[in-house]
Structures are given as C-alpha cells and as structure tokens.
Design a protein around this motif. Structure first.
Motif, mmCIF file in Angstrom:
data_model
loop_
_atom_site.group_PDB
_atom_site.id
_atom_site.type_symbol
_atom_site.label_atom_id
_atom_site.label_comp_id
_atom_site.label_asym_id
_atom_site.label_seq_id
_atom_site.Cartn_x
_atom_site.Cartn_y
_atom_site.Cartn_z
ATOM 1 N N ASN A 1 50.722 5.060 -44.156
ATOM 2 C CA ASN A 1 50.483 5.208 -43.014
ATOM 3 C C ASN A 1 51.210 5.749 -41.739
ATOM 4 O O ASN A 1 50.948 6.300 -40.579
ATOM 5 C CB ASN A 1 51.045 3.379 -42.358
ATOM 6 C CG ASN A 1 50.741 2.356 -43.015
ATOM 7 O OD1 ASN A 1 49.439 2.969 -44.111
ATOM 8 N ND2 ASN A 1 50.807 1.358 -43.840
ATOM 9 N N ASN B 1 49.168 7.784 -38.852
ATOM 10 C CA ASN B 1 49.533 7.413 -37.517
ATOM 11 C C ASN B 1 49.932 9.355 -37.260
ATOM 12 O O ASN B 1 49.501 9.912 -36.010
ATOM 13 C CB ASN B 1 50.857 6.559 -37.925
ATOM 14 C CG ASN B 1 51.150 6.692 -35.498
ATOM 15 O OD1 ASN B 1 49.772 6.220 -35.101
ATOM 16 N ND2 ASN B 1 52.278 7.058 -35.604
ATOM 17 N N ASN C 1 43.725 6.662 -37.317
ATOM 18 C CA ASN C 1 43.793 5.096 -37.520
ATOM 19 C C ASN C 1 42.852 4.882 -37.438
ATOM 20 O O ASN C 1 42.462 3.844 -38.016
ATOM 21 C CB ASN C 1 44.792 4.737 -37.076
ATOM 22 C CG ASN C 1 46.330 5.339 -36.089
ATOM 23 O OD1 ASN C 1 46.388 6.665 -35.538
ATOM 24 N ND2 ASN C 1 47.402 5.472 -36.828
#
Length: 255
Positions: free
Chosen positions: A65, A69, A74
């Motif tokens: 994640n 990012n 995303n």
C-alpha cells in the motif's frame, strides 16, 4: 595531465549511456512533472513505511500500500496474491501476452474489470526492504505495459528498464540495497525466497540512484545514509562522475 583529475565511471560507458537514456525515456513517458514536483527519495525506515502488523500477509499488504501510494497508482485495480510454495519470482508479466515479444506492447492493457495480482511469498517478509523494491519493480513493469512503451534497446531490456523506472519513481535506495544478496558459506544459510531477484548489478542501480539525486538536487548524504556501507563510496564516485559529466570540459578544468 588534467586527465589525472577526471572522475572515473563505476560502470561501463555503454551501461551508463543506456541508464541515462532510460531516465530520459521515463521522464518523457511516465509523468516527468510528477517526478519534478512530487517524487521523493523513499528510504527503508519506519517513517516511510509506518504501520503495525501481526502477520506476513499484513506486512506485505502494508508495504504494498505504501509503494502504491508513493507510485501514484492508488486508482489501479491491484490485489495482493500468494506465490506458490516452490516459486521465488513474480510470474513474468510478458508471459500474459505471448505476442508482446514481437516488438510492441499494443495488446497488454488490462480489461475494465480485471484485477491485477501482485504476488508475494511469506518468506519475503523477512526482508521488508527487498519486498518493497520487488513491489516497486513490478509496478514499474505494469506501468510500462499499460503505457505501451518499449524501453531503450527494445523488449529484450524490459526487466532491466523496469528497475531503472523504479529508481526514477524514488525507490533507488531500496533497489540498490537489494541488488545483490550474499549466499553465505553454506546452502542452508541462503534463502532465495526472501531475496529480491535483481536484473541490474549493484553498480548499475547505484549509478541510476546517483542520476536520480543529481537530477532532483538531493544531497548526497541524504541518499547514502541508509545505503549498505560498501555502496556509499560507489554512490559518491557515481555522483561525482555525473556532476563532472554535466559541465563542459573547460569548466571542469578551471574549477
């Protein structure tokens, strides 16, 4: 006589030229404005990868994640997936499209509702930095495929160019630290499933990192502080050589 003061390259001239061509290609096709204004140097530290985890899967999800990012993707339909027990590599993306090796990437974009799996093996969580570098490289591969961009030198250099693109995206320290893994004195000490499978050599990744910090005007100390000890001097040499390269010979002599 003045040649005595000429910085020496840490890689061959051909390799340096190709990496520089890849940077120019990345800047042209992969949002040079984002690189200029938003991309920063990602470090293998808790501040850049915050989060509390209680399992290998949770760690992999957290690392992925953060990488997503930092990469600015995303909105992509990405999903973490487990590798089989005997696999040590991400499945090759080009294998998804047998025709892509013909010289173009025209049929490699995903369908509207397709989920893109990003694979990991639990053993990789023993080296979170390597895992982050692997995820960054895989995202770079997907970027190349979705943008339908063939790298300098052709598809033969697809995997190598993906690593340069990952450095361009800010993950150079992570890639440099994981470019080589000592196998130890015995087979039992070596765990291939925990290591990143690199295409570029340590020196080549360090050269790309030096190009990144030179282009972004990032202080050398900031880039080297979290590098493996033996890579710090390589980065210093590469940075000096690139800085010398960017001025005229007359300026290099008088300064």
């Amino acid at each position: 006589m003045f040649g005595l003061f000429t910085p020496k390259p840490i890689i061959s001239e051909a390799s340096a030229n190709w990496i520089e061509a890849c940077f120019a290609w990345s800047n042209e096709h992969f949002d040079g404005q984002r690189f200029l204004h938003n991309t920063r140097l990602i470090q293998p530290i808790n501040q850049d990868f915050p989060g509390r985890v209680d399992s290998p899967t949770a760690m992999a999800e957290t690392v992925l994640n953060h990488v997503i990012n930092y990469s600015g993707v995303n909105h992509w339909p990405l999903r973490l997936a487990h590798l089989t027990s005997d696999a040590i590599n991400q499945p090759p993306l080009l294998a998804l499209n047998p025709n892509s090796r013909s010289g173009d990437l025209t049929s490699t974009q995903w369908a509207p509702n397709e989920i893109l799996p990003i694979y990991f093996h639990p053993e990789q969580c023993k080296k979170p930095g390597d895992l982050a570098a692997t995820f960054a490289t895989v995202l770079a591969q997907h970027m190349m495929m979705q943008a339908r961009q063939t790298p300098p030198g052709g598809l033969e250099f697809f995997s190598n160019a993906a690593e340069v693109l990952a450095v361009f995206m800010g993950f150079g320290v992570l890639l440099a630290n994981s470019a080589y893994n000592f196998r130890g004195s015995c087979a039992k000490c070596y765990n291939p499933m925990a290591n990143r499978q690199a295409e570029l050599s340590e020196a080549e990744v360090v050269y790309a990192l030096a190009l990144f910090i030179h282009t972004k005007n990032i202080p050398l100390k900031q880039a080297s502080i979290h590098l493996k000890p033996h890579l710090k001097s390589l980065l210093k040499k590469a940075h000096r050589y690139i800085a010398w390269q960017k001025v005229s010979p007359s300026t290099a002599v008088t300064n």
